[in-house]
Design a protein around this motif. Structure first.
Motif, PDB file in Angstrom:
ATOM      1  N   ILE A   5       0.942  -1.069   0.024  1.00  0.00           N
ATOM      2  CA  ILE A   5      -0.140  -0.023  -0.238  1.00  0.00           C
ATOM      3  C   ILE A   5       1.046   1.406   0.091  1.00  0.00           C
ATOM      4  N   VAL A  10      -4.359   6.757  -4.070  1.00  0.00           N
ATOM      5  CA  VAL A  10      -5.622   6.248  -3.900  1.00  0.00           C
ATOM      6  C   VAL A  10      -6.824   7.259  -3.846  1.00  0.00           C
ATOM      7  N   THR A  23     -11.554   4.386   5.865  1.00  0.00           N
ATOM      8  CA  THR A  23     -10.653   3.917   4.661  1.00  0.00           C
ATOM      9  C   THR A  23      -9.661   4.874   4.585  1.00  0.00           C
ATOM     10  N   HIS A  26      -7.240   4.430   7.499  1.00  0.00           N
ATOM     11  CA  HIS A  26      -6.555   3.098   7.464  1.00  0.00           C
ATOM     12  C   HIS A  26      -5.446   3.180   6.573  1.00  0.00           C
ATOM     13  N   LEU A  27      -5.827   3.771   5.211  1.00  0.00           N
ATOM     14  CA  LEU A  27      -4.668   3.730   4.047  1.00  0.00           C
ATOM     15  C   LEU A  27      -3.703   4.642   4.255  1.00  0.00           C
ATOM     16  N   ALA A  32      -0.254   5.225   1.976  1.00  0.00           N
ATOM     17  CA  ALA A  32      -1.121   5.664   0.891  1.00  0.00           C
ATOM     18  C   ALA A  32      -1.036   7.213   0.696  1.00  0.00           C
ATOM     19  N   LEU A  34      -3.234  10.125  -0.646  1.00  0.00           N
ATOM     20  CA  LEU A  34      -4.982  10.213  -0.707  1.00  0.00           C
ATOM     21  C   LEU A  34      -5.491  11.204  -1.352  1.00  0.00           C
ATOM     22  N   ALA A 224      -8.116  -2.602   2.429  1.00  0.00           N
ATOM     23  CA  ALA A 224      -6.553  -2.644   2.445  1.00  0.00           C
ATOM     24  C   ALA A 224      -6.237  -3.929   2.099  1.00  0.00           C
ATOM     25  N   ILE A 227      -5.939  -4.329  -1.642  1.00  0.00           N
ATOM     26  CA  ILE A 227      -4.993  -3.530  -2.486  1.00  0.00           C
ATOM     27  C   ILE A 227      -3.467  -4.155  -2.279  1.00  0.00           C
ATOM     28  N   GLU A 228      -3.327  -4.582  -1.034  1.00  0.00           N
ATOM     29  CA  GLU A 228      -1.893  -5.020  -0.875  1.00  0.00           C
ATOM     30  C   GLU A 228      -1.472  -6.170  -1.337  1.00  0.00           C
TER      31      GLU A 228
END
Length: 247
Positions: A5, A10, A23, A26-27, A32, A34, A224, A227-228
């Motif tokens: 990530i 994103v 989200t 978290h990301l 990430a 954003l 997540a 994505i990962e």
């Protein structure tokens, strides 16, 4: 940080609350970059400030996903800010529950505009970027109501979420390979989605149903996870519910 990530760009629609907000947190914690989009600019800026205060990277764009030009502007901003887009999370949604006999046609149209056309606008905006890059990942938020029709009351909402799953599967088949497609279908999750019903009796039923809701971060964790994964692994669909939820 997650190696799968960290550094990925994103875009998240509907980021000002609920699943989108959870989200984003978290990301961001996973590294990430954003781009956060929603209609409420003040909420977006507050969220971005929280992320930046923890060392994260976040841009904001005020946008209504029912307007194609707005969604295109979000993706353009992401490319201008970070040079690419790796993940497009089509999260914005409306759940207006009422029996068909109530004839709430305006609400039907609004759900179609946000839940279906909003996802299509996200695909239309991001797909050329993904194709040019030779990589990308769509994450479309559906619902358990897109797996089983939620009626009485949720017939049109279910129709929109069945559409999200169908569009996502067709998208996967058409562009799969370098471009991944994931559908996340949550059950009762704590968010503002439960507040979308103007029909009093239905709103009361929804309120009772959502007493079993699980935290929005449970969906963030599922996103997540998708994505990962390595680039050659495409998590196509995740359905998650509260353990006690029957529907």
């Amino acid at each position: 940080m997650s190696k799968g990530i960290e550094g990925k760009v994103v875009v998240i629609t509907g980021a000002s609350s609920g699943l989108g907000e959870a989200t984003a947190h978290h990301l961001a914690a996973a590294g990430a970059f954003l781009v956060l989009a929603a209609r409420r600019g003040d909420r977006l800026e507050a969220l971005a400030a929280q992320i930046r205060a923890k060392g994260g990277r976040a841009e904001t764009v005020v946008a209504d996903v029912s307007r194609r030009a707005d969604v295109e502007a979000v993706v353009r901003h992401a490319v201008a800010s970070f040079g690419r887009v790796d993940v497009m999370v089509n999260n914005a949604g409306l759940m207006a529950i009422a029996p068909l006999s109530e004839g709430k046609v305006d609400e039907w149209e609004r759900m179609i505009d946000i839940n279906v056309k909003g996802v299509l606008y996200g695909i239309a905006a991001a797909l050329p970027v993904f194709q040019k890059q030779g990589a990308g990942h769509f994450i479309n938020i559906a619902s358990v109501a897109g797996v089983k029709v939620f009626s009485p009351g949720g017939t049109v909402y279910s129709g929109t979420k069945f559409a999200v799953r169908a569009i996502s599967e067709g998208l996967r088949h058409e562009v799969g390979g370098a471009i991944r497609t994931t559908v996340i279908s949550p059950g009762a999750v704590d968010s503002e989605l439960k507040l979308g019903s103007s029909h009093a009796q239905s709103a009361q039923t929804v309120s009772e149903f959502y007493k079993q809701a699980i935290p929005a971060d449970s969906v963030a964790c599922a996103i997540a996870y998708a994505i990962e994964q390595p680039a050659d692994v495409d998590i196509n669909e995740i359905v998650l519910r509260p353990a006690v939820q029957e529907f």
